[in-house]
Write a protein that holds these residues in place. Structure first.
Motif, PDB file in Angstrom:
ATOM      1  N   LEU A  18       2.330   3.710  -4.012  1.00 41.73           N
ATOM      2  CA  LEU A  18       3.737   3.774  -4.412  1.00 41.73           C
ATOM      3  C   LEU A  18       4.593   4.300  -3.257  1.00 41.73           C
ATOM      4  CD1 LEU A  18       5.890   3.501  -6.655  1.00 41.73           C
ATOM      5  CD2 LEU A  18       5.364   5.872  -7.269  1.00 41.73           C
ATOM      6  N   GLU A  19       4.172   5.389  -2.684  1.00 42.31           N
ATOM      7  CA  GLU A  19       4.897   5.971  -1.551  1.00 42.31           C
ATOM      8  C   GLU A  19       4.962   4.981  -0.387  1.00 42.31           C
ATOM      9  OE1 GLU A  19       4.375   9.730   1.486  1.00 42.31           O
ATOM     10  OE2 GLU A  19       3.550   9.904  -0.542  1.00 42.31           O
ATOM     11  N   HIS A  20       3.856   4.325  -0.123  1.00 37.32           N
ATOM     12  CA  HIS A  20       3.780   3.391   0.998  1.00 37.32           C
ATOM     13  C   HIS A  20       4.677   2.165   0.771  1.00 37.32           C
ATOM     14  CE1 HIS A  20       1.845   2.101   4.688  1.00 37.32           C
ATOM     15  NE2 HIS A  20       1.630   0.913   4.145  1.00 37.32           N
ATOM     16  N   PHE A  21       4.640   1.586  -0.434  1.00 42.19           N
ATOM     17  CA  PHE A  21       5.488   0.429  -0.727  1.00 42.19           C
ATOM     18  C   PHE A  21       6.970   0.800  -0.707  1.00 42.19           C
ATOM     19  CE2 PHE A  21       1.658  -1.597  -2.740  1.00 42.19           C
ATOM     20  CZ  PHE A  21       1.665  -2.762  -1.979  1.00 42.19           C
ATOM     21  N   VAL A  22       7.314   2.003  -1.138  1.00 46.05           N
ATOM     22  CA  VAL A  22       8.713   2.441  -1.078  1.00 46.05           C
ATOM     23  C   VAL A  22       9.173   2.497   0.373  1.00 46.05           C
ATOM     24  CG1 VAL A  22      10.273   4.403  -1.453  1.00 46.05           C
ATOM     25  CG2 VAL A  22       8.778   3.648  -3.298  1.00 46.05           C
ATOM     26  N   ASN A  27       5.881  -6.569   2.284  1.00 45.26           N
ATOM     27  CA  ASN A  27       5.398  -7.217   3.512  1.00 45.26           C
ATOM     28  C   ASN A  27       4.952  -6.225   4.572  1.00 45.26           C
ATOM     29  OD1 ASN A  27       5.728  -9.825   2.509  1.00 45.26           O
ATOM     30  ND2 ASN A  27       7.882  -9.842   3.087  1.00 45.26           N
ATOM     31  N   GLY A  28       5.566  -5.058   4.611  1.00 45.38           N
ATOM     32  CA  GLY A  28       5.198  -4.067   5.611  1.00 45.38           C
ATOM     33  C   GLY A  28       4.063  -3.156   5.190  1.00 45.38           C
ATOM     34  N   ALA A  29       3.693  -3.235   3.930  1.00 46.34           N
ATOM     35  CA  ALA A  29       2.634  -2.365   3.412  1.00 46.34           C
ATOM     36  C   ALA A  29       1.262  -2.857   3.875  1.00 46.34           C
ATOM     37  CB  ALA A  29       2.684  -2.303   1.895  1.00 46.34           C
ATOM     38  N   ILE A  34      -2.872   2.514   3.249  1.00 42.65           N
ATOM     39  CA  ILE A  34      -2.969   3.156   1.933  1.00 42.65           C
ATOM     40  C   ILE A  34      -4.328   3.828   1.794  1.00 42.65           C
ATOM     41  CG2 ILE A  34      -3.064   2.735  -0.563  1.00 42.65           C
ATOM     42  CD1 ILE A  34      -0.972   0.446  -0.015  1.00 42.65           C
ATOM     43  N   ALA A  35      -5.377   3.131   2.183  1.00 46.51           N
ATOM     44  CA  ALA A  35      -6.730   3.711   2.139  1.00 46.51           C
ATOM     45  C   ALA A  35      -6.803   4.963   3.010  1.00 46.51           C
ATOM     46  CB  ALA A  35      -7.756   2.679   2.593  1.00 46.51           C
ATOM     47  N   ASP A  36      -6.200   4.905   4.189  1.00 46.90           N
ATOM     48  CA  ASP A  36      -6.185   6.068   5.079  1.00 46.90           C
ATOM     49  C   ASP A  36      -5.452   7.243   4.438  1.00 46.90           C
ATOM     50  OD1 ASP A  36      -7.555   4.541   6.958  1.00 46.90           O
ATOM     51  OD2 ASP A  36      -5.765   4.182   8.217  1.00 46.90           O
ATOM     52  N   ASN A  51      -6.640  -7.337  -5.373  1.00 47.89           N
ATOM     53  CA  ASN A  51      -5.951  -7.626  -4.118  1.00 47.89           C
ATOM     54  C   ASN A  51      -4.640  -6.834  -4.062  1.00 47.89           C
ATOM     55  OD1 ASN A  51      -4.141  -9.035  -5.805  1.00 47.89           O
ATOM     56  ND2 ASN A  51      -5.183 -10.985  -5.448  1.00 47.89           N
ATOM     57  N   LYS A  52      -3.901  -7.044  -3.006  1.00 46.37           N
ATOM     58  CA  LYS A  52      -2.634  -6.335  -2.802  1.00 46.37           C
ATOM     59  C   LYS A  52      -1.638  -6.646  -3.927  1.00 46.37           C
ATOM     60  CE  LYS A  52       0.866  -5.872   0.895  1.00 46.37           C
ATOM     61  NZ  LYS A  52       1.207  -6.343   2.252  1.00 46.37           N
ATOM     62  N   ASP A  53      -1.609  -7.907  -4.358  1.00 45.44           N
ATOM     63  CA  ASP A  53      -0.705  -8.289  -5.447  1.00 45.44           C
ATOM     64  C   ASP A  53      -1.019  -7.524  -6.727  1.00 45.44           C
ATOM     65  OD1 ASP A  53       0.390 -10.102  -3.675  1.00 45.44           O
ATOM     66  OD2 ASP A  53      -0.342 -11.885  -4.727  1.00 45.44           O
ATOM     67  N   ALA A  54      -2.286  -7.392  -7.051  1.00 44.04           N
ATOM     68  CA  ALA A  54      -2.674  -6.676  -8.280  1.00 44.04           C
ATOM     69  C   ALA A  54      -2.245  -5.214  -8.208  1.00 44.04           C
ATOM     70  CB  ALA A  54      -4.178  -6.789  -8.502  1.00 44.04           C
ATOM     71  N   LEU A  55      -2.419  -4.596  -7.053  1.00 43.49           N
ATOM     72  CA  LEU A  55      -1.981  -3.211  -6.868  1.00 43.49           C
ATOM     73  C   LEU A  55      -0.460  -3.125  -7.001  1.00 43.49           C
ATOM     74  CD1 LEU A  55      -2.306  -0.239  -6.090  1.00 43.49           C
ATOM     75  CD2 LEU A  55      -2.488  -0.963  -3.692  1.00 43.49           C
ATOM     76  N   PHE A  56       0.237  -4.021  -6.349  1.00 45.58           N
ATOM     77  CA  PHE A  56       1.698  -4.034  -6.379  1.00 45.58           C
ATOM     78  C   PHE A  56       2.222  -4.221  -7.805  1.00 45.58           C
ATOM     79  CE2 PHE A  56       5.891  -5.974  -5.757  1.00 45.58           C
ATOM     80  CZ  PHE A  56       6.445  -5.143  -4.801  1.00 45.58           C
TER      81      PHE A  56
END
Length: 188
Positions: A18-22, A27-29, A34-36, A51-56
């Motif tokens: 959430l923090e990373h996508f904000v 596209n920049g995520a 996120i794993a790090d 996948n990334k879409d499911a997380l998003f």
């Protein structure tokens, strides 16, 4: 957070994502970043999300749930004029609620391949706002054109959301004052 119970590991991934996508948008995520942030291997994310879409989309559903609760809370409070509490709370809410910032960024600047799904979810959220304002307007005065004023209120909300998203909080109070004066005048 959604109503579902999640493992602590999955929740840590959601919180970091959430923090990373904000910060970076879809596209920049980076799932690696996120794993790090969580302190896990990237492959461990796939144990929880396909996948990334499911997380998003999980984060979007969480944000919709949290924001629906916020709208419900604001409209349950006593206020001078219908819808005023929500408008007055937006600036502070934007500053403190990652879910809200994520929702606005996602709704107004969606990743193209998910735009239709995002639009449908966001439309449901706006419909909830419209239902609340319609109810509040009916209670305020039986002589009001509720449908017309409900749509106008959503225009006020759109304007305030866009101000927050693109300009931040610096001039928000001026926009709120101008929009609210117009809406309050229409109520009288």
């Amino acid at each position: 957070m959604s109503n579902l119970v999640r493992s602590a590991a999955k929740q840590r991934i959601c919180d970091a994502a959430l923090e990373h996508f904000v910060c970076y948008g879809y596209n920049g995520a980076s799932l690696q970043q996120i794993a790090d942030m969580v302190g896990i291997r990237k492959a461990s994310i796939y144990a929880h999300f396909t996948n990334k879409d499911a997380l998003f989309l999980t984060l979007l559903n969480d944000a919709i749930n949290v924001e629906n609760q916020f709208v419900d809370y604001c409209f349950a409070k006593q206020e001078n004029l219908p819808g005023q509490c929500y408008c007055d709370a937006l600036k502070q809410h934007y500053q403190h609620a990652l879910h809200f910032r994520f929702l606005l960024r996602t709704a107004y600047v969606p990743p193209q391949h998910l735009a239709q799904s995002i639009s449908a979810l966001y439309s449901e959220h706006l419909k909830r706002c419209e239902t609340h304002i319609s109810s509040a307007l009916k209670q305020h005065s039986a002589s009001l054109d509720v449908a017309y004023l409900s749509r106008a209120y959503l225009g006020v909300i759109d304007s305030l959301h866009i101000e927050l998203l693109y300009a931040g909080t610096a001039d928000f109070d001026k926009r709120l004052d101008a929009m609210w004066r117009l809406f309050a005048t229409a109520l009288h």
